[in-house]
Motif scaffolding. Structure first.
Motif, short mmCIF file in Angstrom:
data_model
loop_
_atom_site.label_atom_id
_atom_site.label_comp_id
_atom_site.label_asym_id
_atom_site.label_seq_id
_atom_site.Cartn_x
_atom_site.Cartn_y
_atom_site.Cartn_z
N GLY A 149 -8.91 -2.44 6.36
CA GLY A 149 -9.14 -1.58 5.33
C GLY A 149 -8.04 -0.91 4.26
N SER A 150 -7.30 0.02 4.19
CA SER A 150 -5.56 1.21 3.72
C SER A 150 -4.78 0.65 4.54
CB SER A 150 -6.69 1.74 2.67
OG SER A 150 -7.53 0.97 1.47
N ARG B 56 -14.32 -3.10 2.37
CA ARG B 56 -12.81 -3.09 3.28
C ARG B 56 -12.92 -1.60 3.99
NH1 ARG B 56 -8.31 -1.34 0.42
NH2 ARG B 56 -7.09 -3.00 1.20
N ASP C 189 -10.14 2.98 0.95
CA ASP C 189 -10.20 3.55 -0.37
C ASP C 189 -8.56 3.14 -0.48
OD1 ASP C 189 -12.68 3.46 -1.78
OD2 ASP C 189 -11.91 5.91 -1.77
N GLY C 190 -7.66 2.88 -1.61
CA GLY C 190 -6.09 3.19 -1.02
C GLY C 190 -5.43 2.07 -2.35
N ALA D 98 -1.33 -5.54 1.49
CA ALA D 98 -3.06 -5.90 1.96
C ALA D 98 -3.13 -6.48 0.65
CB ALA D 98 -3.54 -4.68 1.60
N ALA E 92 -3.74 6.29 0.80
CA ALA E 92 -4.93 6.29 0.87
C ALA E 92 -5.56 7.89 1.17
CB ALA E 92 -5.42 5.23 2.61
N MET F 233 1.16 -1.03 -0.21
CA MET F 233 0.17 0.07 0.21
C MET F 233 1.02 1.91 -0.14
SD MET F 233 -3.00 -1.26 -0.25
CE MET F 233 -3.74 -0.03 0.01
N PRO G 73 -13.03 -1.22 -3.15
CA PRO G 73 -13.59 -1.05 -1.92
C PRO G 73 -14.59 -2.49 -1.51
CG PRO G 73 -14.88 0.79 -2.07
CD PRO G 73 -13.98 0.56 -3.46
N ALA H 86 -4.78 6.71 -5.74
CA ALA H 86 -6.31 6.32 -3.96
C ALA H 86 -7.45 7.29 -4.03
CB ALA H 86 -4.78 6.77 -2.58
N ILE I 207 -7.57 -0.19 -5.36
CA ILE I 207 -8.47 -1.30 -5.01
C ILE I 207 -9.76 -1.03 -4.98
CG2 ILE I 207 -8.31 -2.89 -2.73
CD1 ILE I 207 -5.48 -2.39 -2.56
#
Length: 353
Positions: free
Chosen positions: A132-133, A126, A83-84, A138, A57, A54, A108, A158, A106
């Motif tokens: 999550g991020s 997520r 969100d990420g 991840a 985000a 990652m 969610p 992101a 990614i």
């Protein structure tokens, strides 16, 4: 998908062998309860999965709602933020279309790949139902990552999943085309993403704002008209004046209780109110006759599918769109980001562990 490759991915591969990886854990319903933790070394991705390092985000209202206890049903502790973006550093068996080194957003919703929403597809998210991020690595299903165009940096990538998916679905739902009229509320990340998409489609755009400074900035981004508003004011008459009494084809409703009725009064016969936010509250008293007699379509949205994000990403690539960024914070200040910072554009967290 857009084939964009990160030539520096080999540098990231060496760090996966570290015994623990870093993350931030939300241990209860308050941003003050964000704690740094060490998680177990990520396992090799399984069949149909990819491992992502990652990089950044972005914060949406749902993240601040989770962090403040306003979103129901959260099981703490959880790694927050839906969100990420990151770089793919591992590939499981059976994965196609994604390569090691790809720079990806990614999505969610890990179970909503395509098609209409269902309870199962929509509820899994997520940063809400699972981690999550805000973590170094991840492991995610490969069909939930979308490869980003090369001209976007980590911050821009992101910023996209929820905002781009939602804004694009709003424009599709209202069948926006050259000459259509779109109304956007405020200057948050979703509204500004809607502005960029709407202008790419040739639409006229009206933005509401309480700030003269923000009004000037949004005009510079292409807004055709800005309506100055104040808390609780009804701006529907101004929209009707600007559209020669016809009304807008679409209002992307991101505020909720304080603005919903103005949105309904602002759309044309058969127009669309696409409701995606509840910043000012979620309980509204509505005049149903205004909706029924004018055949107004009120559409609620819970983001959208991976396929929707892929469509939005293709538009972003073809129209050379860069999401508008606002406050940027390092990972040590992530708790401040989760308090919610009304501003201009998306709030970004750099995952600079």
């Amino acid at each position: 998908m857009i084939d964009t490759f990160d030539q520096s991915f080999l540098r990231h591969l060496t760090s996966v062998s570290e015994p623990f990886v870093k993350a931030l854990l939300l241990t209860g319903p308050s941003p003050d309860l964000v704690k740094p933790v060490s998680l177990p070394d990520p396992e090799k991705p399984g069949r149909g999965e990819v491992l992502v390092r990652m990089k950044a985000a972005s914060v949406n209202f749902i993240d601040t709602a989770v962090a403040s206890g306003l979103y129901p049903g959260i099981s703490y502790p959880i790694v927050p933020v839906a969100d990420g973006a990151g770089v793919v550093i591992g590939i499981g068996e059976g994965v196609t279309g994604v390569k090691v080194g790809h720079r990806v957003a990614i999505h969610p919703k890990s179970r909503w790949i395509a098609g209409r929403p269902t309870a199962e597809r929509a509820r899994t998210m997520r940063g809400v139902t699972h981690n999550g991020s805000l973590q170094e690595f991840a492991t995610v299903p490969s069909d939930t990552v979308v490869v980003a165009p090369g001209f976007l940096d980590w911050r821009h990538i992101a910023a996209l999943p929820i905002a781009a998916t939602t804004a694009w679905n709003a424009l599709k739902a209202a069948v926006i085309r050259p000459g259509s009229w779109v109304v956007l509320l405020g200057t948050g990340g979703l509204s500004l993403m809607g502005l960029q998409f709407a202008k790419a489609l040739g639409a006229h755009v009206i933005v509401t704002s309480t700030s003269e400074k923000k009004a000037e900035r949004v005009k510079a981004l292409g807004a055709d008209h800005v309506i100055k508003t104040s808390a609780g004011s009804d701006w529907s008459c101004q929209v009707l004046d600007l559209t020669d009494g016809v009304g807008a084809d679409l209002v992307l409703e991101t505020i909720g209780e304080a603005t919903f009725n103005s949105a309904v009064r602002s759309v044309r016969q058969g127009g669309t109110v696409f409701t995606a936010g509840f910043v000012s509250g979620s309980r509204v008293e509505v005049d149903l006759m205004s909706i029924i007699t004018r055949a107004v379509r009120v559409i609620g949205v819970n983001t959208g599918s991976v396929e929707d994000l892929e469509e939005a990403m293709a538009v972003i690539a073809s129209a050379d769109i860069r999401p508008v960024l606002g406050t940027e914070l390092n990972v040590a200040a992530a708790a401040d980001a989760l308090r919610g910072q009304p501003g201009f554009g998306k709030t970004i967290i750099h995952l600079d562990w």
